[in-house]
Scaffold this motif. Structure first.
Motif, PDB file in Angstrom:
ATOM      1  N   ALA A  24      15.976   5.892  -1.044  1.00 12.52           N
ATOM      2  CA  ALA A  24      15.173   6.978  -1.614  1.00 12.52           C
ATOM      3  C   ALA A  24      15.461   8.250  -0.825  1.00 12.52           C
ATOM      4  N   THR A  25      15.324   9.368  -1.508  1.00 18.59           N
ATOM      5  CA  THR A  25      15.506  10.669  -0.876  1.00 18.59           C
ATOM      6  C   THR A  25      14.264  11.503  -1.152  1.00 18.59           C
ATOM      7  N   VAL A  26      13.734  12.098  -0.087  1.00 17.81           N
ATOM      8  CA  VAL A  26      12.575  12.977  -0.218  1.00 17.81           C
ATOM      9  C   VAL A  26      12.936  14.312   0.426  1.00 17.81           C
ATOM     10  N   PRO A  27      12.944  15.380  -0.368  1.00 19.56           N
ATOM     11  CA  PRO A  27      13.219  16.696   0.224  1.00 19.56           C
ATOM     12  C   PRO A  27      11.981  17.240   0.930  1.00 19.56           C
ATOM     13  N   ILE A  28      12.202  17.863   2.071  1.00 17.85           N
ATOM     14  CA  ILE A  28      11.114  18.574   2.736  1.00 17.85           C
ATOM     15  C   ILE A  28      11.560  20.016   2.926  1.00 17.85           C
ATOM     16  N   LYS A  29      10.598  20.910   2.877  1.00 18.34           N
ATOM     17  CA  LYS A  29      10.889  22.335   2.982  1.00 18.34           C
ATOM     18  C   LYS A  29      10.057  22.928   4.106  1.00 18.34           C
ATOM     19  N   ASP A  30      10.715  23.635   5.001  1.00 21.59           N
ATOM     20  CA  ASP A  30      10.037  24.364   6.061  1.00 21.59           C
ATOM     21  C   ASP A  30       9.433  25.608   5.411  1.00 21.59           C
ATOM     22  N   LYS A  31       8.124  25.730   5.445  1.00 22.96           N
ATOM     23  CA  LYS A  31       7.447  26.840   4.771  1.00 22.96           C
ATOM     24  C   LYS A  31       7.789  28.202   5.370  1.00 22.96           C
ATOM     25  N   LYS A  32       8.085  28.237   6.662  1.00 23.20           N
ATOM     26  CA  LYS A  32       8.382  29.519   7.308  1.00 23.20           C
ATOM     27  C   LYS A  32       9.781  30.013   6.968  1.00 23.20           C
ATOM     28  N   SER A  33      10.757  29.129   7.077  1.00 18.57           N
ATOM     29  CA  SER A  33      12.146  29.552   6.864  1.00 18.57           C
ATOM     30  C   SER A  33      12.598  29.379   5.418  1.00 18.57           C
ATOM     31  N   GLY A  34      11.901  28.524   4.672  1.00 13.58           N
ATOM     32  CA  GLY A  34      12.318  28.240   3.304  1.00 13.58           C
ATOM     33  C   GLY A  34      13.451  27.220   3.242  1.00 13.58           C
ATOM     34  N   GLU A  35      13.883  26.735   4.391  1.00 10.66           N
ATOM     35  CA  GLU A  35      14.986  25.778   4.499  1.00 10.66           C
ATOM     36  C   GLU A  35      14.537  24.389   4.034  1.00 10.66           C
ATOM     37  N   SER A  36      15.368  23.732   3.219  1.00 14.36           N
ATOM     38  CA  SER A  36      15.069  22.382   2.747  1.00 14.36           C
ATOM     39  C   SER A  36      16.049  21.379   3.326  1.00 14.36           C
ATOM     40  N   THR A  37      15.557  20.166   3.551  1.00 16.15           N
ATOM     41  CA  THR A  37      16.375  19.073   4.046  1.00 16.15           C
ATOM     42  C   THR A  37      15.966  17.807   3.312  1.00 16.15           C
ATOM     43  N   ASP A  38      16.949  17.035   2.898  1.00 16.89           N
ATOM     44  CA  ASP A  38      16.685  15.765   2.235  1.00 16.89           C
ATOM     45  C   ASP A  38      16.624  14.652   3.271  1.00 16.89           C
ATOM     46  N   PHE A  39      15.507  13.931   3.306  1.00 14.72           N
ATOM     47  CA  PHE A  39      15.370  12.788   4.198  1.00 14.72           C
ATOM     48  C   PHE A  39      15.617  11.509   3.408  1.00 14.72           C
ATOM     49  N   ASN A  99       3.049  23.325   7.965  1.00 14.12           N
ATOM     50  CA  ASN A  99       4.365  23.935   8.155  1.00 14.12           C
ATOM     51  C   ASN A  99       5.452  23.415   7.224  1.00 14.12           C
ATOM     52  N   ILE A 100       5.246  22.245   6.643  1.00 14.21           N
ATOM     53  CA  ILE A 100       6.278  21.692   5.760  1.00 14.21           C
ATOM     54  C   ILE A 100       5.677  21.243   4.438  1.00 14.21           C
ATOM     55  N   GLU A 101       6.536  21.242   3.436  1.00 15.19           N
ATOM     56  CA  GLU A 101       6.147  20.851   2.090  1.00 15.19           C
ATOM     57  C   GLU A 101       7.041  19.691   1.658  1.00 15.19           C
ATOM     58  N   GLY A 145       0.811  -1.217   0.000  1.00 14.55           N
ATOM     59  CA  GLY A 145       0.000   0.000   0.000  1.00 14.55           C
ATOM     60  C   GLY A 145       0.834   1.253   0.000  1.00 14.55           C
ATOM     61  N   ASP A 146       0.688   2.023   1.055  1.00 18.89           N
ATOM     62  CA  ASP A 146       1.418   3.271   1.193  1.00 18.89           C
ATOM     63  C   ASP A 146       2.911   3.051   1.404  1.00 18.89           C
ATOM     64  N   ALA A 147       3.276   1.877   1.896  1.00 20.19           N
ATOM     65  CA  ALA A 147       4.686   1.587   2.167  1.00 20.19           C
ATOM     66  C   ALA A 147       5.481   1.470   0.870  1.00 20.19           C
ATOM     67  N   GLY A 148       4.798   1.467  -0.269  1.00 20.15           N
ATOM     68  CA  GLY A 148       5.472   1.405  -1.559  1.00 20.15           C
ATOM     69  C   GLY A 148       5.837   2.781  -2.096  1.00 20.15           C
ATOM     70  N   ASP A 149       5.460   3.834  -1.406  1.00 20.75           N
ATOM     71  CA  ASP A 149       5.739   5.198  -1.836  1.00 20.75           C
ATOM     72  C   ASP A 149       6.515   5.926  -0.740  1.00 20.75           C
ATOM     73  N   PRO A 150       7.804   6.221  -0.971  1.00 23.76           N
ATOM     74  CA  PRO A 150       8.618   6.868   0.068  1.00 23.76           C
ATOM     75  C   PRO A 150       8.031   8.181   0.577  1.00 23.76           C
ATOM     76  N   LYS A 151       7.443   8.961  -0.303  1.00 27.46           N
ATOM     77  CA  LYS A 151       6.889  10.255   0.097  1.00 27.46           C
ATOM     78  C   LYS A 151       5.721  10.075   1.075  1.00 27.46           C
ATOM     79  N   ILE A 152       4.863   9.095   0.817  1.00 22.37           N
ATOM     80  CA  ILE A 152       3.724   8.838   1.707  1.00 22.37           C
ATOM     81  C   ILE A 152       4.221   8.342   3.062  1.00 22.37           C
ATOM     82  N   VAL A 153       5.235   7.464   3.048  1.00 18.15           N
ATOM     83  CA  VAL A 153       5.794   6.957   4.302  1.00 18.15           C
ATOM     84  C   VAL A 153       6.365   8.101   5.132  1.00 18.15           C
ATOM     85  N   LEU A 154       7.130   8.987   4.499  1.00 19.15           N
ATOM     86  CA  LEU A 154       7.716  10.118   5.222  1.00 19.15           C
ATOM     87  C   LEU A 154       6.622  11.048   5.746  1.00 19.15           C
TER      88      LEU A 154
END
Length: 186
Positions: A95-110, A82-84, A22-31
């Protein structure tokens, strides 16, 4: 008749394996589900989405949240508002999924890893250290010197709060170790 049985078996196989992953097949959904659980302080739920190597770190997060009490609400701004979440990039079992803090604009790859056919968030010590080192380089902080510069900009109250959380976590860890030693001696 054999064709019908083969067809039913094949359809059943895909239905059941599809339901399992199911959802475990999509890294973005898991994160996303991992962050939703963290934002709700539901560590037991969050643990479902992390690698086996991450269980120790999740225990530390749980102790930190318990020690912080109501102050942990300020630290957990990981809701969807708060995050995108960016698009997942898959490279084999990683797999790598970037997330972005909407307030600071800072991105981090998970980083996520495929364990047993399911994507799991790599929230272990070595992966978190890699993420921290990458962030330090992005901000021009070369190692400990840069970290010391960042810490020097914190207020005395923030430093005392961090020390309090650290000390509480150490005490909790010591109690757990003592408890394990007592149980092991019996």
């Amino acid at each position: 008749m054999k064709k019908i049985i083969l067809f039913v078996f094949t359809v059943s196989f895909f239905v059941f394996t599809g339901c399992k992953s199911g959802d475990a097949g999509d890294p973005k959904i898991v994160l996303t589900k991992f962050f939703e659980a963290i934002s709700k302080k539901n560590i037991d739920e969050a643990k479902k989405y992390v690698t086996k190597d991450s269980e120790g770190m999740m225990g530390m997060v749980q102790m930190g949240m318990q020690s912080a009490g109501d102050k942990s609400n300020d630290m957990l701004n990981y809701g969807k508002e708060n995050i995108e979440f960016g698009t997942a990039t898959i490279d084999g079992d990683k797999a790598t999924v970037p997330i972005k803090d909407k307030k600071s604009g800072e991105s981090t790859d998970f980083t996520l890893k495929n364990e047993g056919g399911e994507w799991k968030v790599a929230f272990d010590k070595s992966t978190l250290m890699e993420m921290a080192q990458k962030k330090m380089k992005e901000h021009g902080m070369g190692g400990m010197r840069g970290m010391n510069d960042s810490l020097s900009g914190m207020s005395k109250e923030d430093m005392q709060h961090i020390d309090s959380i650290k000390n509480d976590a150490i005490q909790q860890g010591q109690k757990m170790m003592d408890s394990a030693n007592i149980k092991g001696d019996k």
